[in-house]
Design a protein around this motif. Structure first.
Motif, mmCIF file in Angstrom:
data_model
loop_
_atom_site.group_PDB
_atom_site.id
_atom_site.type_symbol
_atom_site.label_atom_id
_atom_site.label_comp_id
_atom_site.label_asym_id
_atom_site.label_seq_id
_atom_site.Cartn_x
_atom_site.Cartn_y
_atom_site.Cartn_z
ATOM 1 N N UNK A 14 1.217 -1.222 -0.501
ATOM 2 C CA UNK A 14 -0.297 -0.031 0.253
ATOM 3 C C UNK A 14 0.973 1.464 -0.131
ATOM 4 N N UNK A 15 0.643 2.204 -1.421
ATOM 5 C CA UNK A 15 1.619 3.513 -0.372
ATOM 6 C C UNK A 15 1.620 4.038 0.280
ATOM 7 N N UNK A 16 0.717 3.885 1.387
ATOM 8 C CA UNK A 16 1.465 4.110 3.161
ATOM 9 C C UNK A 16 1.820 2.653 3.959
ATOM 10 N N UNK A 17 2.269 2.295 3.084
ATOM 11 C CA UNK A 17 3.610 1.023 3.434
ATOM 12 C C UNK A 17 3.231 -0.468 3.825
ATOM 13 N N UNK A 18 1.889 -0.950 4.219
ATOM 14 C CA UNK A 18 1.817 -1.938 4.074
ATOM 15 C C UNK A 18 1.375 -2.595 3.719
ATOM 16 N N UNK A 19 1.696 -4.013 4.181
ATOM 17 C CA UNK A 19 2.113 -5.046 2.954
ATOM 18 C C UNK A 19 0.515 -6.018 2.717
ATOM 19 N N UNK A 20 0.367 -6.146 1.162
ATOM 20 C CA UNK A 20 -1.127 -7.346 1.393
ATOM 21 C C UNK A 20 -1.144 -7.996 0.489
ATOM 22 N N UNK A 53 -12.563 -3.067 -7.722
ATOM 23 C CA UNK A 53 -11.302 -3.693 -8.475
ATOM 24 C C UNK A 53 -11.087 -2.064 -8.554
ATOM 25 N N UNK A 54 -11.627 -1.477 -10.042
ATOM 26 C CA UNK A 54 -11.516 0.511 -9.876
ATOM 27 C C UNK A 54 -10.431 0.774 -9.047
ATOM 28 N N UNK A 55 -11.185 0.874 -8.025
ATOM 29 C CA UNK A 55 -10.570 2.018 -6.932
ATOM 30 C C UNK A 55 -8.432 0.460 -5.940
ATOM 31 N N UNK A 56 -8.703 -0.161 -6.726
ATOM 32 C CA UNK A 56 -7.667 -1.144 -5.399
ATOM 33 C C UNK A 56 -6.396 -0.647 -7.031
ATOM 34 N N UNK A 57 -7.225 -1.013 -8.277
ATOM 35 C CA UNK A 57 -5.867 -0.392 -9.332
ATOM 36 C C UNK A 57 -5.502 0.872 -9.682
ATOM 37 N N UNK A 58 -6.424 1.565 -8.748
ATOM 38 C CA UNK A 58 -6.287 2.880 -9.511
ATOM 39 C C UNK A 58 -5.448 3.353 -9.257
ATOM 40 N N UNK A 59 -5.193 4.909 -8.822
ATOM 41 C CA UNK A 59 -4.089 5.841 -8.197
ATOM 42 C C UNK A 59 -4.814 7.288 -7.721
ATOM 43 N N UNK A 60 -4.221 7.680 -6.733
ATOM 44 C CA UNK A 60 -4.458 8.819 -5.886
ATOM 45 C C UNK A 60 -4.391 10.159 -6.556
ATOM 46 N N UNK A 61 -5.234 10.801 -6.284
ATOM 47 C CA UNK A 61 -4.866 12.415 -7.043
ATOM 48 C C UNK A 61 -4.253 12.384 -7.495
ATOM 49 N N UNK A 62 -3.461 12.720 -7.357
ATOM 50 C CA UNK A 62 -1.382 12.428 -6.826
ATOM 51 C C UNK A 62 -0.885 12.004 -8.344
ATOM 52 N N UNK A 63 -1.390 11.349 -8.279
ATOM 53 C CA UNK A 63 -1.063 10.481 -9.013
ATOM 54 C C UNK A 63 -0.234 8.971 -8.950
ATOM 55 N N UNK A 64 -0.530 8.399 -7.557
ATOM 56 C CA UNK A 64 0.029 7.364 -7.003
ATOM 57 C C UNK A 64 -0.282 6.331 -6.909
ATOM 58 N N UNK A 65 0.392 5.631 -6.958
ATOM 59 C CA UNK A 65 0.321 3.987 -6.986
ATOM 60 C C UNK A 65 -1.147 3.978 -5.490
ATOM 61 N N UNK A 66 -1.824 3.177 -5.815
ATOM 62 C CA UNK A 66 -2.500 2.613 -4.489
ATOM 63 C C UNK A 66 -2.467 1.642 -3.697
ATOM 64 N N UNK A 67 -2.294 0.439 -4.733
ATOM 65 C CA UNK A 67 -1.114 -0.414 -4.525
ATOM 66 C C UNK A 67 -0.016 -1.483 -5.172
ATOM 67 N N UNK A 68 0.994 -1.041 -4.706
ATOM 68 C CA UNK A 68 2.095 -0.938 -5.904
ATOM 69 C C UNK A 68 1.989 -2.881 -6.438
ATOM 70 N N UNK A 69 1.979 -3.465 -7.439
ATOM 71 C CA UNK A 69 2.013 -4.958 -6.952
ATOM 72 C C UNK A 69 3.662 -5.179 -6.703
ATOM 73 N N UNK A 70 4.368 -5.928 -5.719
ATOM 74 C CA UNK A 70 5.202 -6.727 -5.619
ATOM 75 C C UNK A 70 5.867 -7.535 -6.340
#
Length: 70
Positions: A14-20, A53-70
Motif C-alpha cells: 500500500x502507498x502508506x507502507x502496509x503489506x497485502x 477493483x477500479x479503486x484497488x488498481x487505481x491511483x490517488x489524485x496526485x498520481x500515486x499508485x494505491x497498491x503497488x504490485x511486488x
C-alpha cells in the motif's frame, strides 16, 4: 507477523507502507461490480478486506499508485 514473514506472502504494498496479499476477484451480488478480495498482512492485525477493483488498481489524485504490485 513480522515484516519479513509478510513479505514472503505479500503481493502488493500500500502507498502508506502496509503489506497485502490479493486472494482473488469477486462480484458484488447486486451490481456484479468486480471487487478485489485481499488480506492485510502487516503491520497491523491480519484481516480480509474487499475494495472495488477500479479503486484497488487505481491511483490517488496526485498520481500515486494505491497498491503497488511486488
Amino acid at each position: 507477523m513480522t515484516e519479513t514473514e509478510a513479505l514472503a506472502l505479500a503481493t502488493h504494498r500500500h502507498y502508506k507502507g502496509g503489506l497485502y496479499r490479493v486472494i482473488g476477484t469477486a462480484k458484488h451480488s447486486e451490481t456484479l461490480e468486480p471487487l478485489v478480495v485481499y488480506e492485510h498482512l502487516w503491520p497491523h492485525e491480519r484481516g480480509l478486506w474487499v475494495r472495488p477493483a477500479d479503486m484497488f488498481h487505481g491511483r490517488l489524485e496526485d498520481g500515486t499508485v494505491r497498491f503497488q504490485p511486488l
